[in-house]
Design an enzyme around this catalytic site. Structure first.
Site, PDB file in Angstrom:
ATOM      1  CE  LYS A   1       6.611  17.574 -13.766  1.00 14.51           C
ATOM      2  NZ  LYS A   1       6.613  16.371 -14.524  1.00 14.51           N
TER       3      LYS A   1
ATOM      4  CD  GLU B   1      -2.686  16.896 -15.703  1.00 11.26           C
ATOM      5  OE1 GLU B   1      -1.599  16.350 -15.449  1.00 11.26           O
ATOM      6  OE2 GLU B   1      -3.316  16.672 -16.743  1.00 11.26           O
TER       7      GLU B   1
ATOM      8  CG  HIS C   1      -0.997  10.136 -26.623  1.00  7.82           C
ATOM      9  ND1 HIS C   1      -0.303   9.516 -25.620  1.00  7.82           N
ATOM     10  CD2 HIS C   1      -2.015   9.309 -26.952  1.00  7.82           C
ATOM     11  CE1 HIS C   1      -0.881   8.372 -25.344  1.00  7.82           C
ATOM     12  NE2 HIS C   1      -1.935   8.215 -26.138  1.00  7.82           N
TER      13      HIS C   1
ATOM     14  NE  ARG D   1       1.873  17.172 -12.784  1.00  8.01           N
ATOM     15  CZ  ARG D   1       2.434  16.310 -11.965  1.00  8.01           C
ATOM     16  NH1 ARG D   1       2.076  16.256 -10.702  1.00  8.01           N
ATOM     17  NH2 ARG D   1       3.371  15.473 -12.396  1.00  8.01           N
TER      18      ARG D   1
ATOM     19  CG  ASN E   1      -0.614  17.263 -20.100  1.00 12.07           C
ATOM     20  OD1 ASN E   1       0.348  16.552 -19.821  1.00 12.07           O
ATOM     21  ND2 ASN E   1      -1.698  17.307 -19.354  1.00 12.07           N
TER      22      ASN E   1
ATOM     23  CE  LYS F   1       0.542  14.186 -14.540  1.00 11.78           C
ATOM     24  NZ  LYS F   1       0.318  14.811 -15.866  1.00 11.78           N
TER      25      LYS F   1
ATOM     26  CG  HIS G   1       7.442  10.927 -24.484  1.00 11.96           C
ATOM     27  ND1 HIS G   1       6.067  10.891 -24.596  1.00 11.96           N
ATOM     28  CD2 HIS G   1       7.720  11.902 -23.580  1.00 11.96           C
ATOM     29  CE1 HIS G   1       5.543  11.797 -23.785  1.00 11.96           C
ATOM     30  NE2 HIS G   1       6.524  12.428 -23.160  1.00 11.96           N
TER      31      HIS G   1
ATOM     32  CG  HIS H   1       2.630  15.936 -23.581  1.00 11.48           C
ATOM     33  ND1 HIS H   1       3.410  17.067 -23.601  1.00 11.48           N
ATOM     34  CD2 HIS H   1       3.352  15.007 -22.903  1.00 11.48           C
ATOM     35  CE1 HIS H   1       4.543  16.840 -22.955  1.00 11.48           C
ATOM     36  NE2 HIS H   1       4.531  15.599 -22.528  1.00 11.48           N
TER      37      HIS H   1
ATOM     38  NE  ARG I   1      -4.145  -1.918   1.715  1.00 10.58           N
ATOM     39  CZ  ARG I   1      -4.266  -2.907   2.594  1.00 10.58           C
ATOM     40  NH1 ARG I   1      -3.545  -2.908   3.692  1.00 10.58           N
ATOM     41  NH2 ARG I   1      -5.118  -3.879   2.375  1.00 10.58           N
TER      42      ARG I   1
ATOM     43  CD  GLU J   1       8.811  16.468 -22.239  1.00 10.03           C
ATOM     44  OE1 GLU J   1       8.122  17.453 -21.937  1.00 10.03           O
ATOM     45  OE2 GLU J   1       8.331  15.350 -22.492  1.00 10.03           O
TER      46      GLU J   1
HETATM   47  P1  NAD Z   1      14.002   5.781 -21.358  1.00 11.41           P
HETATM   48  O1  NAD Z   1      13.871   5.581 -19.913  1.00 11.41           O
HETATM   49  O2  NAD Z   1      13.541   4.691 -22.252  1.00 11.41           O
HETATM   50  O3  NAD Z   1      15.527   6.096 -21.689  1.00 11.41           O
HETATM   51  C1  NAD Z   1      15.908   6.307 -23.017  1.00 11.41           C
HETATM   52  C2  NAD Z   1      17.061   5.381 -23.436  1.00 11.41           C
HETATM   53  O4  NAD Z   1      18.276   5.865 -22.883  1.00 11.41           O
HETATM   54  C3  NAD Z   1      16.921   3.945 -22.955  1.00 11.41           C
HETATM   55  O5  NAD Z   1      17.418   3.096 -23.962  1.00 11.41           O
HETATM   56  C4  NAD Z   1      17.838   3.890 -21.735  1.00 11.41           C
HETATM   57  O6  NAD Z   1      18.335   2.603 -21.515  1.00 11.41           O
HETATM   58  C5  NAD Z   1      18.942   4.832 -22.159  1.00 11.41           C
HETATM   59  N1  NAD Z   1      19.654   5.529 -21.085  1.00 11.41           N
HETATM   60  C6  NAD Z   1      19.099   6.133 -19.993  1.00 11.41           C
HETATM   61  N2  NAD Z   1      20.042   6.807 -19.328  1.00 11.41           N
HETATM   62  C7  NAD Z   1      21.201   6.616 -19.978  1.00 11.41           C
HETATM   63  C8  NAD Z   1      22.524   7.084 -19.766  1.00 11.41           C
HETATM   64  N3  NAD Z   1      22.818   7.947 -18.802  1.00 11.41           N
HETATM   65  N4  NAD Z   1      23.490   6.663 -20.626  1.00 11.41           N
HETATM   66  C9  NAD Z   1      23.176   5.838 -21.660  1.00 11.41           C
HETATM   67  N5  NAD Z   1      21.936   5.396 -21.939  1.00 11.41           N
HETATM   68  C10 NAD Z   1      20.967   5.790 -21.092  1.00 11.41           C
HETATM   69  O7  NAD Z   1      13.248   7.096 -21.875  1.00 11.41           O
HETATM   70  P2  NAD Z   1      13.058   8.573 -21.325  1.00 11.41           P
HETATM   71  O8  NAD Z   1      13.039   9.422 -22.520  1.00 11.41           O
HETATM   72  O9  NAD Z   1      13.979   8.896 -20.216  1.00 11.41           O
HETATM   73  O10 NAD Z   1      11.603   8.501 -20.698  1.00 11.41           O
HETATM   74  C11 NAD Z   1      10.465   8.241 -21.499  1.00 11.41           C
HETATM   75  C12 NAD Z   1       9.375   7.732 -20.599  1.00 11.41           C
HETATM   76  O11 NAD Z   1       9.073   8.744 -19.635  1.00 11.41           O
HETATM   77  C13 NAD Z   1       8.075   7.439 -21.320  1.00 11.41           C
HETATM   78  O12 NAD Z   1       7.567   6.210 -20.876  1.00 11.41           O
HETATM   79  C14 NAD Z   1       7.146   8.568 -20.888  1.00 11.41           C
HETATM   80  O13 NAD Z   1       5.797   8.185 -20.861  1.00 11.41           O
HETATM   81  C15 NAD Z   1       7.666   8.857 -19.516  1.00 11.41           C
HETATM   82  N6  NAD Z   1       7.387  10.216 -19.037  1.00 11.41           N
HETATM   83  C16 NAD Z   1       6.860  10.333 -17.792  1.00 11.41           C
HETATM   84  C17 NAD Z   1       6.611  11.587 -17.268  1.00 11.41           C
HETATM   85  C18 NAD Z   1       6.088  11.718 -15.867  1.00 11.41           C
HETATM   86  O14 NAD Z   1       5.738  12.830 -15.457  1.00 11.41           O
HETATM   87  N7  NAD Z   1       6.062  10.650 -15.105  1.00 11.41           N
HETATM   88  C19 NAD Z   1       6.900  12.739 -18.024  1.00 11.41           C
HETATM   89  C20 NAD Z   1       7.459  12.576 -19.287  1.00 11.41           C
HETATM   90  C21 NAD Z   1       7.693  11.299 -19.788  1.00 11.41           C
HETATM   91  N1  GLY Z   2       4.855  15.511 -17.646  1.00  8.41           N
HETATM   92  C1  GLY Z   2       3.630  16.154 -17.286  1.00  8.41           C
HETATM   93  C2  GLY Z   2       3.397  16.215 -15.828  1.00  8.41           C
HETATM   94  O1  GLY Z   2       4.207  15.795 -15.039  1.00  8.41           O
HETATM   95  O2  GLY Z   2       2.376  16.695 -15.422  1.00  8.41           O
END
Ligand code: NAD
Ligand code: GLY
Length: 369
Positions: free
Chosen positions: A227, A237, A253, A242, A246, A143, A267, A249, A121, A185
């Site tokens: 942020k 949100e 998306h 917040r 987006n 998130k 992304h 997005h 939990r 971003e």
């Molecule tokens: P990711 O985590 O897939 O990383 C991108 C690539 O880089 C992967 O292949 C990873 O293995 C590699 N990598 C990571 N760090 C590295 C480093 N220091 N050196 C070498 N390689 C490295 O992708 P991302 O772009 O970081 O994140 C995308 C994800 O984030 C999506 O799923 C998206 O939905 C999510 N997201 C979430 C939020 C949120 O608020 N929670 C906001 C934006 C995006």
């Molecule tokens: N990436 C959008 C949010 O965190 O609200």
């Protein structure tokens, strides 16, 4: 090191941005690491470059690091990935008062954060973001989510981390394409709420991408400050503040859905294209000056990010792209709020957008430029 508080009452925490934070991990975490055993979730790419640093820092302070190394990529953020992670955490005897360390990009952060939200939990987690995208966006704000067959991030929870350590040194091993995707971003923060920061991005984008330390540190720190302020104002949100994050997005998306959430369009690349489309659509609706839409396009183009959907060679037309938007989790009683621009630095939420009009606009974009 910059220390940026995220002010959320009893759920407040710090985002620390600086170089060498992973080498100093035990001291940075302090009392949060209350046991000898420390569970760390990462992916194979990140482990290749950063496991040793984290391992020796923890061993040096008398901890026993316990690793789960997952496959890199979006597919890991799934029911299967979650089940495997939760089973592992249970087998490791992780308790409610413990912290799970999430070392990686947004995929690892979102997955480990969601596991932390539901394990017993709710237990603690510490974000150790290693991509530019994760440092400026996904590691901050709580998130967490996984993807399902029906779409991306459809199952998740708001669950704030206990601490975020954004070690800028980790960006040295990030592939250039991932760096650019994260930079989308960064520009987004300027476009949506800070015209001066956008102008700074126009002048300094190339330096950030080339790894210039001062510019990169400033870009990450300013993004996190924005942020943190928005999350503190509207954690879940609900008030609209917040939702402005987006920007780009909803269009993005739809493009990600059309390209199968694959390496064809990362992304951050989808967010870049989506931001251009939001600016052009705002101009078409008469909210934004054409020249400002061109400035947004030019800044994204100059960063080596995609800015024309015609170049994607999509099989879909505007109507098919708009149809993807119907599955957006922001849909609310039949309307989809769109983030549009009144000026650079002045985003607003429009709840009256007609999807037919968006489809027509997308058809024009698919044929133009
Ligand atoms: P990711 O985590 O897939 O990383 C991108 C690539 O880089 C992967 O292949 C990873 O293995 C590699 N990598 C990571 N760090 C590295 C480093 N220091 N050196 C070498 N390689 C490295 O992708 P991302 O772009 O970081 O994140 C995308 C994800 O984030 C999506 O799923 C998206 O939905 C999510 N997201 C979430 C939020 C949120 O608020 N929670 C906001 C934006 C995006
Ligand atoms: N990436 C959008 C949010 O965190 O609200």
């Amino acid at each position: 090191m910059a220390v940026i508080p995220v002010e959320l009452g009893g759920r407040s925490y710090e985002v620390r941005v600086g170089s060498g934070l992973l080498d100093d991990l035990p001291a940075q975490c302090g009392k949060l690491l209350r046991k000898e055993r420390v569970p760390i979730v990462t992916d194979a790419n990140v482990a290749e470059h950063w496991r040793e640093t984290v391992e020796s820092a923890l061993l040096g302070a008398g901890h026993q690091p316990r690793w789960l190394v997952l496959d890199p990529g979006e597919a890991t953020k799934s029911w299967r990935g979650l089940e495997g992670l939760v089973d592992w955490l249970l087998a490791e005897g992780v308790e409610r008062g413990d912290q799970i360390l999430a070392l990686g990009g947004g995929v690892i952060g979102d997955l480990a954060g969601f596991a932390a939200a539901i394990l017993k939990r709710g237990c603690g987690f510490i974000q150790l973001p290693t991509t530019l995208l994760a440092q400026v966006d996904s590691s901050v704000g709580g998130k967490t989510a996984i993807n399902t067959g029906a779409g991306k991030n459809l199952v998740g929870a708001f669950h704030q981390p206990s601490l975020v350590l954004a070690d800028l040194g980790t960006l040295a091993t990030l592939p250039a394409r991932e760096m650019r995707a994260g930079y989308a971003e960064v520009i987004k923060y300027g476009v949506l709420g800070d015209a001066d920061f956008f102008a700074w991005c126009e002048r300094n984008g190339a330096r950030v991408l080339a790894g210039d330390r001062g510019s990169r540190d400033y870009a990450v720190t300013e993004s996190v400050r924005t942020k943190a302020r928005i999350v503190a104002e509207d954690e879940r949100e609900t008030t609209g503040a917040r939702a402005l994050l987006n920007l780009g997005h909803t269009f993005g998306h739809a493009l990600e859905a059309e390209t199968g959430f694959s390496d064809r369009l990362l992304h951050g690349e989808a967010v870049a294209l989506g931001t251009v489309l939001a600016a052009r659509y705002s101009a078409r609706r008469g909210y934004l000056a054409d020249g400002d839409a061109e400035r947004v396009t030019a800044a994204i183009d100059a960063a080596g990010l995609p800015s024309e959907i015609a170049a994607l060679d999509l099989a879909a037309d505007g109507r098919a792209l708009a149809a993807h938007m119907l599955h957006d989790k922001k849909m609310d009683a039949g309307t989809l709020p769109f983030v549009l621009l009144g000026a650079i630095g002045q985003a607003f939420l429009d709840r009256q957008v007609a999807l037919d009009d968006v489809a027509e606009f997308l058809d024009e974009e698919l044929q133009a430029h």
